[in-house]
Design a protein around this motif. Structure first.
Motif, PDB file in Angstrom:
ATOM      1  N   LEU A 199       8.102  -7.461   0.536  1.00 28.20           N
ATOM      2  CA  LEU A 199       9.498  -7.179   1.222  1.00 28.20           C
ATOM      3  C   LEU A 199      10.552  -7.326   0.080  1.00 28.20           C
ATOM      4  CD1 LEU A 199       8.196  -8.916   4.556  1.00 28.20           C
ATOM      5  CD2 LEU A 199       9.120  -6.547   4.364  1.00 28.20           C
ATOM      6  N   TRP A 200      10.292  -8.336  -0.501  1.00 27.74           N
ATOM      7  CA  TRP A 200      11.160  -8.641  -1.717  1.00 27.74           C
ATOM      8  C   TRP A 200      11.186  -7.255  -2.320  1.00 27.74           C
ATOM      9  CZ3 TRP A 200      15.287 -11.245  -3.214  1.00 27.74           C
ATOM     10  CH2 TRP A 200      15.646 -11.168  -4.427  1.00 27.74           C
ATOM     11  N   HIS A 201      10.219  -6.743  -2.863  1.00 31.85           N
ATOM     12  CA  HIS A 201      10.259  -5.138  -3.555  1.00 31.85           C
ATOM     13  C   HIS A 201      10.874  -4.261  -2.631  1.00 31.85           C
ATOM     14  CE1 HIS A 201       7.946  -6.828  -6.981  1.00 31.85           C
ATOM     15  NE2 HIS A 201       7.099  -7.035  -6.259  1.00 31.85           N
ATOM     16  N   LYS A 224       0.830  -1.174   0.217  1.00 28.05           N
ATOM     17  CA  LYS A 224      -0.097   0.077   0.089  1.00 28.05           C
ATOM     18  C   LYS A 224       1.018   1.289   0.027  1.00 28.05           C
ATOM     19  CE  LYS A 224      -3.850  -0.161   2.540  1.00 28.05           C
ATOM     20  NZ  LYS A 224      -4.568  -0.128   3.981  1.00 28.05           N
ATOM     21  N   LEU A 225       0.561   2.028  -0.935  1.00 27.60           N
ATOM     22  CA  LEU A 225       1.333   3.315  -0.986  1.00 27.60           C
ATOM     23  C   LEU A 225       0.583   4.423  -0.368  1.00 27.60           C
ATOM     24  CD1 LEU A 225       3.978   4.520  -2.123  1.00 27.60           C
ATOM     25  CD2 LEU A 225       2.889   5.134  -4.240  1.00 27.60           C
ATOM     26  N   VAL A 226       1.156   4.837   0.656  1.00 27.25           N
ATOM     27  CA  VAL A 226       0.204   5.915   1.463  1.00 27.25           C
ATOM     28  C   VAL A 226       0.508   7.174   0.943  1.00 27.25           C
ATOM     29  CG1 VAL A 226      -0.150   6.827   3.817  1.00 27.25           C
ATOM     30  CG2 VAL A 226       0.684   4.355   3.704  1.00 27.25           C
ATOM     31  N   SER A 246      14.426   5.471 -12.727  1.00 25.45           N
ATOM     32  CA  SER A 246      13.349   4.618 -13.579  1.00 25.45           C
ATOM     33  C   SER A 246      13.234   3.263 -12.957  1.00 25.45           C
ATOM     34  CB  SER A 246      13.630   4.668 -14.932  1.00 25.45           C
ATOM     35  OG  SER A 246      14.864   3.918 -15.495  1.00 25.45           O
ATOM     36  N   VAL A 247      14.194   2.566 -12.561  1.00 25.21           N
ATOM     37  CA  VAL A 247      14.080   1.252 -12.124  1.00 25.21           C
ATOM     38  C   VAL A 247      13.419   1.174 -10.766  1.00 25.21           C
ATOM     39  CG1 VAL A 247      15.548  -0.765 -11.281  1.00 25.21           C
ATOM     40  CG2 VAL A 247      16.061   0.355 -13.344  1.00 25.21           C
ATOM     41  N   ALA A 248      13.926   2.118  -9.862  1.00 20.18           N
ATOM     42  CA  ALA A 248      13.141   2.230  -8.841  1.00 20.18           C
ATOM     43  C   ALA A 248      11.892   2.454  -8.643  1.00 20.18           C
ATOM     44  CB  ALA A 248      13.789   3.207  -7.862  1.00 20.18           C
ATOM     45  N   LYS A 290       6.083   0.868  -8.793  1.00 22.01           N
ATOM     46  CA  LYS A 290       4.776   0.785  -9.486  1.00 22.01           C
ATOM     47  C   LYS A 290       4.456  -0.808  -9.432  1.00 22.01           C
ATOM     48  CE  LYS A 290       3.007   1.190 -14.097  1.00 22.01           C
ATOM     49  NZ  LYS A 290       3.784   1.060 -15.299  1.00 22.01           N
ATOM     50  N   GLN A 291       5.322  -1.622  -9.628  1.00 20.74           N
ATOM     51  CA  GLN A 291       5.114  -3.166  -9.535  1.00 20.74           C
ATOM     52  C   GLN A 291       4.569  -3.450  -8.255  1.00 20.74           C
ATOM     53  OE1 GLN A 291       7.982  -6.082 -10.521  1.00 20.74           O
ATOM     54  NE2 GLN A 291       7.951  -5.172 -12.513  1.00 20.74           N
ATOM     55  N   ALA A 292       5.278  -2.976  -7.321  1.00 21.30           N
ATOM     56  CA  ALA A 292       4.970  -3.345  -5.707  1.00 21.30           C
ATOM     57  C   ALA A 292       3.354  -3.162  -5.548  1.00 21.30           C
ATOM     58  CB  ALA A 292       5.892  -2.964  -4.840  1.00 21.30           C
ATOM     59  N   CYS A 293       3.178  -2.048  -6.157  1.00 23.29           N
ATOM     60  CA  CYS A 293       1.716  -1.441  -5.692  1.00 23.29           C
ATOM     61  C   CYS A 293       0.617  -1.877  -6.579  1.00 23.29           C
ATOM     62  CB  CYS A 293       1.796   0.101  -5.465  1.00 23.29           C
ATOM     63  SG  CYS A 293       3.055   0.502  -4.299  1.00 23.29           S
TER      64      CYS A 293
END
Lengths: 378, 708
Positions: A26-28, A2-4, A119-121, A126-129
């Motif tokens: 957590l891996w992300h 969750k991105l707060v 960009s990678v970060a 984006k992927q994680a969320c």
């Protein structure tokens, strides 16, 4: 995840507050946090206090600390991320510059501050969320006398259990011993399945083996489930699939993810994409070796000539390297994308990523053959 | 061709596996002399010294068929021919002869020396033309070196000895002196043994010399066979220490102790024992070619399956609607196998022929069970490759889908097990109406493939048969359609024509554990089965159970469900163990001599031959690693160099990837350590097979154990 709150400039400084919700997240985070970043989270620390009487008292205090990251540890089994660094937030208990290790776990919010969100970060974030349902897949990979149970997540494959038993060969009158040993082996696999596979979490379970072991085990499992009224199995009968593999070892997992019936279930997930891309790479390498290359130098040269069609790279390269190296790979990915190619970042926690990591971690399928690449001494 | 000579000597020492594959090269190299060993013991031919014609070895034939030259001791004379060969490169030597010479995998220069002298000796004897074979026996204490007290038994023969000794320097290949030095050492081992061996050697010579005259010839085939076996063992005994000696220069640290190993007298085979030599015979081939049926039928015909049992199998198989599987059921015992009608694991059965006690290893043909086939059949000394003659089935076995049927894969594997004698049983001839054309077609097609695997033309026997209709199995065929064109031997005769395998009797004990059995009445709490690769055990022997390194005591030894007191190299036995916890005996361990434990390692350097693969092997490739009965996941960590198969030299350093049909040096890391030995020390424990994606991608040998 969750991105707060997000407050950042692409390719510039900024911060993000997030709450990991699944083990995968957590891996992300592990991939996101790099040296020099600052992480703020609530933590517990033992604090010594001097009493008026002169004695000392040790007390555990809950406090909020922000540290500058020096090292990150990922614990796959326990799903914990340990971030070590120096404190930078003034506090009545902890001095600035004191070392502290933050533990980031599921459902614990934290704030990550970076000087540069490359960009990678941003991609990882984006992927994680991405709220798409997690594609958890349980795989029971077996051969006679050996079984592995894997949980294949979005970006992490975990080995949950390994069962090994010695099965005697058929031996004249002792044939009963063979069947008995086999049944005992199946029983221990079944126990491991019950313990490790939660059908509430996984989308489906795949039983894979060479020969008939999978069928034997499948019928054994259903029979035992009826007999012992194992609800979790009876109710999810339809979610148990069978697939062929050539062995019971971990590297056969890619054959399972490749199988058409399994592929249909997980086709949108990263794991299956990775398997596919890696397969393409190997196919190219065997059919037209001049159109595939691997190793950082070779790929770099190929890219200079704008030959890279598909770039394969492991997340490992971003994580463990210093800032200039990371920058180099980020630029590589960006420019490949700019020139119309595609880039796949492989998770080293997946079987395909593991294999790519063995090939130096970076490989490429080329647009046109570069036969002279092989002769280059690098 | 001095360069080649050198190469051969260096190379063959520690790695002749490769030579085996390298067929063409062998033909020209100089180390062929030892092959006479085979041409002697092979009953088929003897070669004329004058015209080099290969005569049939009829007992009453004393002169050459072509030129009429009198037949003299075959051992010596063919060596002589060889020498001529080398000098003038006589092109007239028949292909057959060439392949005969080329066929010896155990070719070692030192053997050549020994044989030479033997040859000389018999020449010498021949010249004297002593009529009575008793005299031969007296001459017998012919020693390869002359210091043993045994020699003095017949003082009158001293002059011969001197003569022989004087001749030594005439044949001075570079390695002569260490061999002689070593011999002095080895002599102490067992004089009595030597005496026997050498006397039997001359017995043999005598017999061959004066074919009919010798009284020994009356004592039957069995005896002759024994003698041969002993002789070759004896030669081995002498040769080994010198091999180690040379190894020491390179790798002194580990092998030093091996030099000190002296087998106790009981460990060496005793020719007085009236048992048949053992032959481990693997039955391999594509799925559904009829391997189990053939084995079952053989067992039935040889009376190893009682009529009652057979009746039971027939009835039960009919009940399941698989009437044609009745014979296979004798070997496919588990319910799963019977239900599906395919063999899944290797079954073991025993039968006896005139010459051998045969241990049948009936292996599964289905591609998914190749790992089982590898772990079960590595013990093979010889093999029967069963081919389905039916239209389409043979082709499926050859090409299959995805480039390789199991006929091919099994043939390659069997070759890499170290098997060099093979019978191709063209089964189901009834399905093609016993057509000669079909047989010849298969012969041509498969023959060329087998040659590329490294089988020599002369060591392949082709037999058309039908297991179901009992044609050509243990008696000559009764089917007229077959009789009209096939005149060769039947299967049983062909099995008897195999050369006796060489055993490593004089090395410390090694017995890879093929199978662990618990709580069997006859064997006690814990028992293991497998084939002794080297050394010997008897009841009460202490053995070291690796990889955990615990000592156990041998409680009982069972061979073919009969108890025996001693088991020696080559025997396939069940061993009951005492004084060890069942949980630490594993099916991939090895029983060893307590003072000479097997190495346990996870990091190895291999020399491999890549088979026909589509996916290249790269650094990081994940493979399944098979060695004796153990299998483990492994990873290629380094590709050291490519090797030119013709010269054995490094042709390219650190290549990027390996593709089909290349030879290379690679390094692999195993997930878990296994018991393993360098190929130069123990062949059986140093042969490895790499598989990936359900295919065998490479076969090879361990060249170095990298300790971690």
């Amino acid at each position: 995840m969750k991105l707060v709150r997000k407050d950042l400039i692409p390719n510039g400084p900024g911060s993000a507050k997030m709450i990991p919700e699944e083990p995968d997240d957590l891996w992300h985070v592990y991939n996101l946090v790099s040296q020099g970043d600052r992480v703020m989270a609530v933590t517990v620390r033992k604090v010594q206090r001097e009493m008026v009487s002169g004695g000392r008292d040790v007390e555990r205090v809950k406090l909020k600390l922000e540290i500058e990251v020096e090292a990150v540890d990922y614990d796959n089994v326990g799903s914990v991320l340990r971030v070590r660094g120096k404190n930078i937030l003034e506090n009545e208990h902890v001095k600035i510059g004191a070392f502290h290790t933050l533990e980031i776990e599921q459902h614990r919010p934290f704030v990550l501050r970076k000087d540069v969100w490359d960009s990678v970060a941003l991609d990882v974030l984006k992927q994680a969320c991405d709220p798409a349902a997690s594609a958890d897949l349980a795989v029971v990979l077996m051969q006679e006398g050996l079984a592995h149970i894997f949980l294949v997540g979005k970006s992490v494959t975990t080995t949950r259990s390994r069962i090994e038993a010695s099965i005697p060969r058929k031996h004249g009158a002792a044939i009963a011993g063979y069947e008995k040993a086999l049944n005992k082996f199946f029983e221990s696999v079944l126990q491991a399945v019950l313990k490790n596979i939660d059908f509430k979490v996984v989308r489906c379970a795949v039983i894979a083996s060479p020969g008939f072991t999978k069928d034997q085990f499948h019928s054994f499992m259903l029979l035992e489930a009826e007999r012992r009224e194992l609800r979790s199995i009876i109710e999810n009968k339809s979610r148990i699939l069978l697939a062929h593999s050539t062995s019971g070892y971990k590297h056969s997992l890619k054959e399972v993810l490749d199988a058409p019936n399994v592929m249909a279930l997980i086709k949108d997930t990263k794991a299956s994409q990775e398997v596919q891309v890696l397969k393409d790479f190997f196919d190219m390498l065997s059919n037209d070796p001049a159109r595939a290359c691997y190793g950082p130098k070779h790929v770099e040269v190929a890219h200079e000539r704008l030959a890279v069609q598909t770039l394969l790279i492991t997340d490992d390269l971003f994580r463990n390297s210093d800032i200039p190296t990371r920058q180099k790979y980020v630029n590589l990915i960006d420019s490949v994308k700019e020139t119309g190619g595609t880039a796949h970042i492989f998770s080293t926690m997946h079987i395909s990523g593991e294999q790519l990591a063995q090939l130096s971690g970076v490989a490429a399928i080329l647009r046109f053959p570069l036969p002279d690449l092989e002769d280059m001494e690098m | 061709m001095p360069r080649k000579v050198n190469y051969r000597i260096d190379y063959a020492e520690d790695y002749d596996y490769h030579d085996d594959y390298d067929y063409d090269h062998d033909l020209e190299s100089n180390g062929e002399a030892p092959k006479e060993d085979q041409s002697v013991s092979k009953p088929g031919y003897w070669r004329c010294a004058i015209c080099t014609y290969d005569n049939d070895n009829d007992d009453n034939l004393t002169s050459c068929d072509i030129c009429g030259a009198v037949r003299i001791a075959p051992v010596g004379n063919s060596f002589e021919v060889k020498a001529v060969d080398d000098i003038c490169k006589d092109p007239g030597v028949s292909v057959l002869a060439k392949s005969l010479f080329a066929s010896l995998p155990r070719g070692k220069p030192k053997m050549a020396i020994t044989m030479q002298r033997q040859g000389k000796f018999s020449d010498f004897q021949n010249a004297f033309n002593i009529p009575d074979s008793r005299q031969h026996i007296n001459i017998a204490p012919f020693k390869f070196d002359r210091a043993s007290p045994d020699d003095m038994v017949s003082a009158g023969k001293k002059s011969y000895g001197k003569d022989i000794k004087a001749k030594v320097p005439q044949f001075p290949p570079s390695k002569t002196s260490p061999v002689i030095a070593e011999k002095g050492k080895m002599k102490a081992v067992s004089n009595a043994k030597k005496y026997e061996a050498s006397s039997s050697t001359s017995n043999k010579v005598g017999r061959l010399n004066s074919n009919d005259r010798s009284p020994i010839s009356g004592s039957g085939v069995v005896e002759e066979d024994k003698i041969q076996a002993t002789t070759s063992d004896f030669l081995n005994l002498k040769l080994k220490p010198s091999i180690y000696n040379q190894k020491n220069d390179v790798n002194g640290r580990k092998t030093a102790s091996f030099d000190e190993y002296k087998p106790e007298p009981w460990m060496l085979p005793d020719q007085k024992e009236q048992t048949l030599p053992l032959l481990n015979l693997a039955i391999v081939g594509h799925v559904d070619s009829g391997k189990s049926t053939l084995s079952g039928r053989l067992l039935h015909l040889l009376g190893r399956i009682s009529p009652k049992e057979m009746h039971k199998y027939e009835k039960e198989s009919k009940q399941m609607g698989k009437g044609s599987f009745a014979y296979a059921w004798a070997l496919d015992e588990s319910s799963e196998e019977r239900e599906r009608g395919i063999t899944m694991t290797v079954a073991i059965a025993h039968f006896e022929t005139k010459k051998y006690h045969v241990v049948v290893l009936d292996s599964p043909g289905h591609k998914d069970f190749v790992p089982n086939m590898i772990s079960g059949a590595t013990q093979a000394d010889a093999a029967i490759l069963v081919v389905d003659a039916a239209l389409g089935s043979f082709e499926a076995g050859m090409d299959g889908y995805g480039g390789g049927g199991q006929t091919k894969e099994h043939a390659q594997l069997v070759r890499s097990f170290g098997v060099d004698q093979i019978i191709v049983a063209v089964n189901k001839m009834d399905a093609v109406h016993y057509s000669e054309e079909r047989f010849n077609f298969i012969r041509v097609r498969l023959g060329s493939f087998l040659r590329t695997c490294g089988f020599k033309e002369s060591s392949i026997v082709w037999i058309p048969l039908s297991a179901m209709e009992n044609q050509n199995l243990i008696t000559t065929a009764s089917e007229l359609r077959l009789l009209t064109w096939y005149k060769g031997s039947n299967l049983l005769e062909a099995i008897d024509s195999f050369l006796p395998p060489v055993r490593e009797t004089s090395k410390p004990l090694r017995m890879p554990i093929c199978d662990v059995m618990k709580s069997l009445l006859s064997l006690g709490q814990i028992a293991v089965s497998g084939k002794l690769e080297a050394g010997a055990i008897r009841n009460g022997s202490k053995v070291l159970v690796m990889p955990y390194g615990h000592i156990a005591t041998v409680k009982c030894i069972v061979r073919d469900s009969r108890a025996c007191s001693i088991a020696r190299a080559g025997d396939n036995v069940d061993v009951g163990l005492q004084g060890i916890d069942a949980s630490i005996v594993m099916a991939k361990g090895v029983l060893c001599h307590p003072e000479y434990p097997v190495a346990v390692a996870a990091s190895l350097e291999l020399k491999v031959l890549i088979l026909d693969i589509t996916m290249p092997i790269l650094v990081g490739s994940q493979v399944e690693f098979h060695v004796h009965h153990a299998k483990e996941a492994a990873r290629v960590v380094k590709i050291l160099s490519l090797i030119d198969p013709k010269t054995g030299k490094v042709s390219k350093k650190a290549p990027r990837c390996l593709t089909a049909r290349q030879s290379a040096m690679i390094e692999v890391n195993l997930e878990r350590a296994v018991c393993i030995e360098e190929f130069s020390k123990y062949r059986a424990l140093g042969r490895v097979y790499l598989r990936a994606n359900g295919k065998t991608i490479a076969v090879g040998v361990v060249t170095r154990i990298i300790h971690q």
